[in-house]
Design a protein around this motif. Structure first.
Motif, PDB file in Angstrom:
ATOM      1  N   ARG A  59       1.131  -1.386  -0.157  1.00 54.91           N
ATOM      2  CA  ARG A  59      -0.071  -0.247  -0.114  1.00 54.91           C
ATOM      3  C   ARG A  59       0.845   1.089   0.132  1.00 54.91           C
ATOM      4  O   ARG A  59       0.570   1.872  -1.197  1.00 54.91           O
ATOM      5  CB  ARG A  59      -0.557   0.356   1.217  1.00 54.91           C
ATOM      6  N   SER A  60       2.385   1.147   0.733  1.00 52.57           N
ATOM      7  CA  SER A  60       2.878   2.126   1.159  1.00 52.57           C
ATOM      8  C   SER A  60       3.764   2.604  -0.347  1.00 52.57           C
ATOM      9  O   SER A  60       4.097   3.821  -1.168  1.00 52.57           O
ATOM     10  CB  SER A  60       3.203   2.646   2.284  1.00 52.57           C
ATOM     11  N   TYR A  61       4.040   0.986  -0.837  1.00 47.24           N
ATOM     12  CA  TYR A  61       5.009   1.076  -1.687  1.00 47.24           C
ATOM     13  C   TYR A  61       4.106   2.533  -3.391  1.00 47.24           C
ATOM     14  O   TYR A  61       4.409   2.585  -3.515  1.00 47.24           O
ATOM     15  CB  TYR A  61       5.062   0.090  -2.407  1.00 47.24           C
ATOM     16  N   GLU A 151       6.298  -1.889 -14.571  1.00 48.72           N
ATOM     17  CA  GLU A 151       6.443  -3.747 -14.366  1.00 48.72           C
ATOM     18  C   GLU A 151       5.750  -4.872 -13.747  1.00 48.72           C
ATOM     19  O   GLU A 151       4.249  -4.158 -13.496  1.00 48.72           O
ATOM     20  CB  GLU A 151       8.334  -4.404 -13.671  1.00 48.72           C
ATOM     21  N   PRO A 152       4.765  -6.005 -14.956  1.00 45.90           N
ATOM     22  CA  PRO A 152       3.675  -6.855 -13.830  1.00 45.90           C
ATOM     23  C   PRO A 152       3.412  -7.075 -13.046  1.00 45.90           C
ATOM     24  O   PRO A 152       2.071  -6.596 -12.097  1.00 45.90           O
ATOM     25  CB  PRO A 152       4.192  -8.224 -14.497  1.00 45.90           C
ATOM     26  N   TRP A 153       4.428  -6.832 -12.075  1.00 47.02           N
ATOM     27  CA  TRP A 153       4.859  -6.894 -10.254  1.00 47.02           C
ATOM     28  C   TRP A 153       4.000  -5.459  -9.928  1.00 47.02           C
ATOM     29  O   TRP A 153       3.209  -5.496  -9.319  1.00 47.02           O
ATOM     30  CB  TRP A 153       5.851  -7.551  -9.940  1.00 47.02           C
ATOM     31  N   GLN A 154       4.859  -4.469 -10.202  1.00 49.43           N
ATOM     32  CA  GLN A 154       4.052  -2.929 -10.057  1.00 49.43           C
ATOM     33  C   GLN A 154       2.826  -3.027 -10.647  1.00 49.43           C
ATOM     34  O   GLN A 154       1.900  -2.296  -9.838  1.00 49.43           O
ATOM     35  CB  GLN A 154       5.273  -2.144 -11.093  1.00 49.43           C
ATOM     36  N   GLN A 155       1.800  -3.387 -11.736  1.00 53.28           N
ATOM     37  CA  GLN A 155       0.418  -2.592 -12.284  1.00 53.28           C
ATOM     38  C   GLN A 155      -0.066  -4.289 -11.146  1.00 53.28           C
ATOM     39  O   GLN A 155      -1.187  -3.307 -10.627  1.00 53.28           O
ATOM     40  CB  GLN A 155       0.600  -3.568 -13.810  1.00 53.28           C
ATOM     41  N   GLU A 156       0.371  -4.904 -10.518  1.00 56.21           N
ATOM     42  CA  GLU A 156      -0.892  -5.502  -9.514  1.00 56.21           C
ATOM     43  C   GLU A 156      -0.843  -5.178  -8.625  1.00 56.21           C
ATOM     44  O   GLU A 156      -1.669  -5.261  -7.561  1.00 56.21           O
ATOM     45  CB  GLU A 156      -0.071  -6.903  -9.351  1.00 56.21           C
ATOM     46  N   ILE A 157       0.320  -4.204  -7.714  1.00 53.21           N
ATOM     47  CA  ILE A 157       0.296  -3.551  -6.890  1.00 53.21           C
ATOM     48  C   ILE A 157      -0.468  -2.267  -6.923  1.00 53.21           C
ATOM     49  O   ILE A 157      -1.858  -1.938  -5.826  1.00 53.21           O
ATOM     50  CB  ILE A 157       1.273  -2.779  -6.380  1.00 53.21           C
ATOM     51  N   VAL A 158      -0.639  -1.853  -8.224  1.00 55.55           N
ATOM     52  CA  VAL A 158      -1.260  -0.686  -8.279  1.00 55.55           C
ATOM     53  C   VAL A 158      -2.742  -1.471  -8.699  1.00 55.55           C
ATOM     54  O   VAL A 158      -4.064  -0.355  -8.278  1.00 55.55           O
ATOM     55  CB  VAL A 158      -0.775   0.161  -9.520  1.00 55.55           C
ATOM     56  N   VAL A 160      -4.821  -3.595  -6.781  1.00 53.01           N
ATOM     57  CA  VAL A 160      -4.718  -3.706  -5.393  1.00 53.01           C
ATOM     58  C   VAL A 160      -5.248  -2.356  -4.645  1.00 53.01           C
ATOM     59  O   VAL A 160      -6.293  -1.668  -3.963  1.00 53.01           O
ATOM     60  CB  VAL A 160      -3.783  -4.944  -4.820  1.00 53.01           C
ATOM     61  N   HIS A 161      -3.590  -1.891  -5.048  1.00 48.58           N
ATOM     62  CA  HIS A 161      -4.261   0.214  -4.334  1.00 48.58           C
ATOM     63  C   HIS A 161      -4.056   0.853  -4.993  1.00 48.58           C
ATOM     64  O   HIS A 161      -3.224   1.962  -5.035  1.00 48.58           O
ATOM     65  CB  HIS A 161      -3.578  -0.092  -3.412  1.00 48.58           C
ATOM     66  N   PRO A 162      -5.098   1.175  -6.364  1.00 48.86           N
ATOM     67  CA  PRO A 162      -5.161   1.898  -7.398  1.00 48.86           C
ATOM     68  C   PRO A 162      -5.215   3.670  -6.808  1.00 48.86           C
ATOM     69  O   PRO A 162      -4.625   4.864  -7.123  1.00 48.86           O
ATOM     70  CB  PRO A 162      -6.398   2.023  -8.059  1.00 48.86           C
ATOM     71  N   TRP A 163      -6.043   4.140  -5.212  1.00 46.69           N
ATOM     72  CA  TRP A 163      -6.602   5.062  -4.558  1.00 46.69           C
ATOM     73  C   TRP A 163      -4.941   5.555  -3.830  1.00 46.69           C
ATOM     74  O   TRP A 163      -4.714   6.717  -3.985  1.00 46.69           O
ATOM     75  CB  TRP A 163      -7.478   5.314  -3.630  1.00 46.69           C
ATOM     76  N   GLU A 164      -4.099   4.727  -3.224  1.00 50.31           N
ATOM     77  CA  GLU A 164      -2.974   4.999  -3.196  1.00 50.31           C
ATOM     78  C   GLU A 164      -2.203   5.632  -3.978  1.00 50.31           C
ATOM     79  O   GLU A 164      -1.079   6.813  -4.110  1.00 50.31           O
ATOM     80  CB  GLU A 164      -2.133   4.201  -2.221  1.00 50.31           C
ATOM     81  N   PHE A 165      -2.256   4.682  -5.315  1.00 52.77           N
ATOM     82  CA  PHE A 165      -1.125   5.115  -6.742  1.00 52.77           C
ATOM     83  C   PHE A 165      -0.991   6.494  -7.288  1.00 52.77           C
ATOM     84  O   PHE A 165      -1.092   7.618  -7.206  1.00 52.77           O
ATOM     85  CB  PHE A 165      -1.188   4.400  -7.675  1.00 52.77           C
ATOM     86  N   ILE A 166      -3.135   6.900  -7.488  1.00 56.53           N
ATOM     87  CA  ILE A 166      -3.459   8.266  -7.705  1.00 56.53           C
ATOM     88  C   ILE A 166      -3.459   9.458  -6.585  1.00 56.53           C
ATOM     89  O   ILE A 166      -3.149  10.460  -7.371  1.00 56.53           O
ATOM     90  CB  ILE A 166      -5.490   8.037  -7.583  1.00 56.53           C
ATOM     91  N   ARG A 167      -2.833   9.007  -5.619  1.00 57.05           N
ATOM     92  CA  ARG A 167      -2.753   9.767  -4.194  1.00 57.05           C
ATOM     93  C   ARG A 167      -1.510  10.702  -4.265  1.00 57.05           C
ATOM     94  O   ARG A 167      -1.229  11.587  -4.335  1.00 57.05           O
ATOM     95  CB  ARG A 167      -3.584   9.348  -2.946  1.00 57.05           C
ATOM     96  N   GLY A 168      -0.036   9.406  -4.049  1.00 55.87           N
ATOM     97  CA  GLY A 168       0.852   9.535  -4.804  1.00 55.87           C
ATOM     98  C   GLY A 168       1.253  10.991  -6.232  1.00 55.87           C
ATOM     99  O   GLY A 168       2.078  11.775  -5.852  1.00 55.87           O
ATOM    100  N   LEU A 169       0.433  10.331  -6.935  1.00 58.36           N
ATOM    101  CA  LEU A 169       0.936  12.252  -8.113  1.00 58.36           C
ATOM    102  C   LEU A 169       0.058  12.933  -8.153  1.00 58.36           C
ATOM    103  O   LEU A 169       0.764  13.963  -8.625  1.00 58.36           O
ATOM    104  CB  LEU A 169       0.019  10.280  -9.005  1.00 58.36           C
ATOM    105  N   VAL A 170      -0.640  12.688  -7.171  1.00 60.69           N
ATOM    106  CA  VAL A 170      -1.688  13.922  -7.432  1.00 60.69           C
ATOM    107  C   VAL A 170      -1.096  14.544  -6.268  1.00 60.69           C
ATOM    108  O   VAL A 170      -0.556  16.089  -6.297  1.00 60.69           O
ATOM    109  CB  VAL A 170      -3.037  13.636  -6.413  1.00 60.69           C
TER     110      VAL A 170
END
Length: 248
Positions: A59-61, A151-158, A160-170
């Motif tokens: 999630r933090s990643y 990478e595929p493993w990064q996309q899998e994490i995103v 599962v935790h799409p909002w954390e990725f969006i939050r980091g970008l914003v």
């Protein structure tokens, strides 16, 4: 005792032309210790560095990945085989700096994290031999001048935790603002305010990662120009407020 990351951080400051006295004051490390590291940094015993494996906290990643793609970089240490992860956080958002620091320590527990104060911003900095494997988007040149793909493993994490990725970008390259307009109602001019989110990045690939993830969580967006994404519909702004919120 100081870990290798702390020692190399202090030596990196010296390499920038700083005096031992100023580095000692900033880091709290004695000048004698720094001087001794300069003389024997290479002979220090090195521990085995096995593959770090997946992030300790996915999630933090996901959040840290968004910050890295927006305002982060990885650079090699001039004296060894390790690397520095650096994420710039504007002084206007002191809470963001702390969130970034916490994300790094959750992704790699026990690792050293330091703040290098610059004019107008703080550089959250952490040393490790494994940052390039955790952020394979690292490469020469500016991000918008080269291909950026997960990478595929990064996309899998995103996924599962799409909002954390969006939050980091914003939090890195976005903002929440309040627009306003006036309308005449019953012969009376009234002011109306409405919030919206903006995200701006010169990389078409990073922008696409952002909009693809918005699509997955049901957020409507529009492209103001080739580098600017706007979220203005009331329902979508409400979603963003729930999961992202303004910078702090």
């Amino acid at each position: 005792m100081y870990d290798m990351g702390t020692r190399k951080w202090a030596l990196a400051l010296v390499d920038q032309g700083r005096s031992l006295n100023s580095v000692s004051k900033e880091t709290g490390i004695s000048r004698a210790a720094i001087r001794s590291w300069q003389e024997r940094i290479e002979p220090l015993p090195r521990m085995a560095t096995p593959d770090p494996g997946p992030p300790a906290d996915e999630r933090s990643y996901a959040y840290l990945l968004g910050l890295y793609l927006g305002d982060g970089c990885i650079s090699p240490h001039t004296r060894g085989t390790g690397y520095y992860l650096r994420v710039a956080c504007a002084d206007a958002w002191p809470g963001l700096l702390q969130l970034c620091r916490e994300a790094i320590t959750k992704v790699r527990p026990g690792i050293g994290v330091h703040i290098l104060q610059k004019q107008g911003y703080g550089m959250v900095t952490s040393y490790s031999r494994h940052w390039p494997s955790l952020f394979p988007q690292h490469g020469p040149g500016k991000k918008h001048e080269r291909t950026i793909a997960l990478e595929p493993w990064q996309q899998e994490i995103v996924d599962v935790h799409p909002w954390e990725f969006i939050r980091g970008l914003v939090h890195s390259d976005g903002c929440r603002i309040t627009n306003w307009t006036t309308r005449v109602v019953a012969d009376e001019k009234k002011r109306y305010e409405y919030p919206r989110y903006f995200f701006t990045n010169l990389s078409a690939d990073i922008t696409r990662l952002y909009t693809d993830t918005l699509n997955k969580v049901g957020v409507d967006w529009k492209r103001s120009n080739s580098h600017n994404i706007s979220v203005a519909r009331r329902a979508s702004v409400a979603l963003m407020d729930t999961h992202v919120g303004p910078k702090c």
